[in-house]
Design a protein around this motif. Structure first.
Motif, mmCIF file in Angstrom:
data_model
loop_
_atom_site.group_PDB
_atom_site.id
_atom_site.type_symbol
_atom_site.label_atom_id
_atom_site.label_comp_id
_atom_site.label_asym_id
_atom_site.label_seq_id
_atom_site.Cartn_x
_atom_site.Cartn_y
_atom_site.Cartn_z
ATOM 1 N N GLY A 242 -0.634 -15.328 -1.658
ATOM 2 C CA GLY A 242 -0.989 -14.226 -2.541
ATOM 3 C C GLY A 242 -1.250 -12.937 -1.787
ATOM 4 N N PHE A 243 -1.954 -13.038 -0.662
ATOM 5 C CA PHE A 243 -2.250 -11.840 0.123
ATOM 6 C C PHE A 243 -0.980 -11.232 0.693
ATOM 7 C CE2 PHE A 243 -3.124 -9.964 4.320
ATOM 8 C CZ PHE A 243 -3.954 -8.920 3.935
ATOM 9 N N LEU A 244 -0.060 -12.053 1.207
ATOM 10 C CA LEU A 244 1.181 -11.531 1.774
ATOM 11 C C LEU A 244 2.053 -10.878 0.712
ATOM 12 C CD1 LEU A 244 2.148 -14.343 4.320
ATOM 13 C CD2 LEU A 244 1.153 -12.109 4.801
ATOM 14 N N THR A 245 2.107 -11.477 -0.471
ATOM 15 C CA THR A 245 2.887 -10.884 -1.557
ATOM 16 C C THR A 245 2.309 -9.543 -1.962
ATOM 17 O OG1 THR A 245 3.452 -13.093 -2.391
ATOM 18 C CG2 THR A 245 3.753 -11.249 -3.912
ATOM 19 N N TYR A 246 1.000 -9.488 -2.091
ATOM 20 C CA TYR A 246 0.348 -8.236 -2.477
ATOM 21 C C TYR A 246 0.537 -7.169 -1.395
ATOM 22 C CZ TYR A 246 -3.243 -5.034 -4.122
ATOM 23 O OH TYR A 246 -3.912 -3.920 -4.569
ATOM 24 N N SER A 247 0.451 -7.567 -0.136
ATOM 25 C CA SER A 247 0.636 -6.606 0.961
ATOM 26 C C SER A 247 2.047 -6.033 0.952
ATOM 27 C CB SER A 247 0.356 -7.288 2.297
ATOM 28 O OG SER A 247 -0.984 -7.744 2.371
ATOM 29 N N LEU A 248 3.039 -6.862 0.654
ATOM 30 C CA LEU A 248 4.417 -6.370 0.576
ATOM 31 C C LEU A 248 4.557 -5.353 -0.550
ATOM 32 C CD1 LEU A 248 7.374 -6.532 1.495
ATOM 33 C CD2 LEU A 248 7.679 -8.438 -0.122
ATOM 34 N N ALA A 249 3.945 -5.645 -1.692
ATOM 35 C CA ALA A 249 4.010 -4.712 -2.825
ATOM 36 C C ALA A 249 3.362 -3.377 -2.479
ATOM 37 C CB ALA A 249 3.329 -5.335 -4.045
ATOM 38 N N VAL A 250 2.190 -3.414 -1.844
ATOM 39 C CA VAL A 250 1.489 -2.183 -1.479
ATOM 40 C C VAL A 250 2.269 -1.412 -0.416
ATOM 41 C CG1 VAL A 250 -0.647 -1.257 -0.515
ATOM 42 C CG2 VAL A 250 -0.744 -3.140 -2.126
ATOM 43 N N THR A 251 3.003 -2.116 0.451
ATOM 44 C CA THR A 251 3.834 -1.442 1.449
ATOM 45 C C THR A 251 4.914 -0.598 0.785
ATOM 46 O OG1 THR A 251 3.452 -3.224 3.049
ATOM 47 C CG2 THR A 251 5.349 -1.802 3.429
ATOM 48 N N PHE A 252 5.570 -1.136 -0.236
ATOM 49 C CA PHE A 252 6.563 -0.357 -0.974
ATOM 50 C C PHE A 252 5.907 0.822 -1.697
ATOM 51 C CE2 PHE A 252 9.368 -3.982 -0.403
ATOM 52 C CZ PHE A 252 10.607 -3.379 -0.302
ATOM 53 N N ILE A 253 4.746 0.584 -2.294
ATOM 54 C CA ILE A 253 4.041 1.673 -2.977
ATOM 55 C C ILE A 253 3.678 2.770 -1.987
ATOM 56 C CG2 ILE A 253 1.902 2.259 -4.190
ATOM 57 C CD1 ILE A 253 2.020 -0.504 -5.498
ATOM 58 N N ASN A 254 3.215 2.374 -0.810
ATOM 59 C CA ASN A 254 2.794 3.334 0.200
ATOM 60 C C ASN A 254 3.967 4.148 0.735
ATOM 61 O OD1 ASN A 254 0.530 4.327 1.729
ATOM 62 N ND2 ASN A 254 1.435 3.376 3.528
ATOM 63 N N ALA A 255 5.163 3.541 0.763
ATOM 64 C CA ALA A 255 6.340 4.241 1.280
ATOM 65 C C ALA A 255 6.698 5.451 0.430
ATOM 66 C CB ALA A 255 7.525 3.279 1.359
ATOM 67 N N GLY A 256 6.445 5.373 -0.892
ATOM 68 C CA GLY A 256 6.787 6.490 -1.763
ATOM 69 C C GLY A 256 5.618 7.346 -2.189
ATOM 70 N N TYR A 257 4.395 6.848 -2.012
ATOM 71 C CA TYR A 257 3.214 7.509 -2.555
ATOM 72 C C TYR A 257 2.972 8.879 -1.932
ATOM 73 C CZ TYR A 257 -1.658 8.113 -3.998
ATOM 74 O OH TYR A 257 -2.827 8.605 -4.522
ATOM 75 N N PHE A 258 3.124 9.006 -0.616
ATOM 76 C CA PHE A 258 2.759 10.241 0.085
ATOM 77 C C PHE A 258 3.888 11.271 0.135
ATOM 78 C CE2 PHE A 258 -0.434 7.332 1.840
ATOM 79 C CZ PHE A 258 -1.569 8.112 1.711
#
Length: 494
Positions: A242-258
């Protein structure tokens, strides 16, 4: 045996600290407000310097974009170091040291003669300071709040939106008045206020160093370096699906967020708006960002929907508005640009506190502090590549339209990955781990120890050599091993 039992009882007494959901916790929220304003609020407004750096150094947009990306990536990459230091020595001194480093980076950047100097100062030195500030302050707030955690996080993060509203026009004014060197020097002095915010943090319990010093003669003699590393950095989470899946999702979000905060000012200038019109776009985005953070925290604490579901909705909406942003700003349509930017700011502000608030739902509160650091480490790859990719697309196409489209795609992909988390379709949060479930986590810990080549001769049935890692992770109950310490969901490591 009697001494070991007494030590375990003392450890339980020190570690069982209830989250007060108020009191001094609101002062810690003020500390988060100041720190978030002077870290990510400042990062969002560095787009004002982007145009000046391109003009002064004569470099490409991609090359200049690496300044912000390195700073964000270093902040996230070194976050596990910040959480480990926080667990060992306490949040207060770690945050104060981080404030000094962040200010030092900007002061040295004001004397830069090449882009490499800016990479090392604003990127590496200030980024290292932000790593020691941001995650430990978040962990401190989350320890003080349980029922009203999302609201407290939302209020603390309003500092980002408020500073985005104020900093962008202020920095533009400072650049015109003193030049970019004088403006960076003032930013360094402004960052020294992080030291004050760190002094406001009051820990709820003793640090691990204090606890370990008391029991060192009983059970800490034979522990290896890798065992200490596992405990401080919570490396067993690297085997948590669960943690690895969530971290992957947040990585994609972080790539476009800034990307909008790095290139929105430059995009506004490119389509024909003047300096202050472009800066005001970021300011208006900051206003709706503030509202979004408070509304998101309040709605999440109502418990009508799971925080994880709300996070998915907000991240998908951010991606949608990023796709619409270049379309609504064509042909000098300033009103359209403002409206879409404000909608983006509201949704971007709404998702930010939830990114951290849902972490205890996935890994449990007892491993929350280490999880925050590892999450920042993994998502740093998205922050490192997002803005330079956007700059490269701008150099390739001659505009920022493709950059915003790719950024929106990253956000939408992250929201899709979140839906693959275990128990995502459940309308309520998963129940607390049962004794049977904890055996699976014990297996994770044992597997990790084998990977790190730990001493395989450790026997948990030998009470003289009970690994302290197991006693501090809530993996063993009193029914399974005599004299082991029970921990509750309200325990805190930092």
């Amino acid at each position: 045996m009697a001494r070991l039992a007494m030590a375990m009882q003392q450890e339980k007494k020190h570690q069982h600290v209830e989250a007060p959901d108020g009191g001094w916790g609101w002062v810690v929220v003020v500390s988060l407000f100041i720190s978030s304003a002077l870290v990510f609020g400042l990062l969002r407004s560095l787009g004002v310097f982007f145009v000046e750096f391109v003009r002064y150094f004569g470099e490409s947009a991609q090359a200049v974009s690496w300044i912000t990306s390195i700073g964000v990536a270093v902040q996230q990459l070194l976050s596990p170091l910040g959480t480990a230091a926080c667990s060992a020595y306490g949040s207060r001194r770690v945050v104060m040291i981080g404030g000094f480093l962040s200010a030092l980076g900007f002061i040295l950047a004001s004397q830069a003669t090449t882009l490499t100097h800016l990479y090392l100062t604003m990127g590496l030195i200030s980024g290292s300071g932000w790593a020691l500030v941001f995650t430990p302050t978040i962990a401190s707030v989350m320890q003080y709040f349980n029922k009203r955690r999302s609201l407290a996080m939302g209020l603390g993060f309003t500092g980002v939106g408020l500073s985005s509203f104020a900093f962008s026009p202020l920095f533009q004014f400072l650049v015109q008045l003193y030049g970019w060197r004088g403006a960076l020097l003032i930013l360094g002095g402004l960052s020294l206020n992080i030291i004050v915010s760190g002094a406001l943090i009051r820990p709820l319990g003793p640090t691990k160093v204090i606890e370990r010093t008391k029991a060192k003669s009983l059970s800490d003699k034979y522990r290896s370096f890798f065992s200490h590393t596992c405990e401080y950095f919570e490396l067993s989470l690297l085997l948590h699906r669960g943690f690895l899946t969530y971290s992957l999702a947040v990585t994609f979000i972080n790539a476009g967020y800034f990307i909008p905060y790095v290139h929105l000012v430059a995009h506004s200038r490119l389509v024909g708006f003047n300096e202050f019109q472009a800066a005001f776009v970021i300011s208006s985005t900051g206003v709706t960002d503030i509202v979004g953070r408070v509304v998101s925290g309040w709605a999440s604490d109502l418990r009508h929907m799971r925080s994880l579901h709300l996070l998915t909705i907000w991240s998908a909406l951010v991606g949608l508005f990023l796709l619409l942003l270049p379309l609504c700003s064509t042909q000098g349509n300033y009103v359209g640009l403002q409206l879409v930017s404000m909608a983006y700011g509201f949704c971007a502000g709404a998702l930010t506190p939830l990114v951290f608030s849902v972490v205890p739902e996935i890994v449990g509160k007892e491993r929350m502090v280490g999880a925050l650091g590892l999450l920042q480490l993994i998502e740093s790859f998205g922050g490192l590549l997002g803005a330079p990719l956007s700059g490269w697309l701008r150099d390739l196409s001659g505009s920022y339209i493709l950059s915003f489209v790719v950024a929106g795609g990253f956000l939408i992909m992250g929201s899709i990955i979140i839906t693959t988390l275990p128990h995502f379709c459940s309308c309520t949060n998963p129940p607390p781990l049962s004794p049977k479930d904890t055996k699976n986590e014990f297996t994770e810990e044992e597997r990790l120890k084998q990977v790190l080549s730990l001493d395989s001769t450790e026997n948990i049935h030998n009470t003289d050599r009970i690994p302290e890692t197991l006693l501090s992770q809530n993996h063993i109950t009193l029914e399974e091993i005599p004299l082991s310490a029970k921990r509750t969901d309200d325990d805190a490591d930092c």
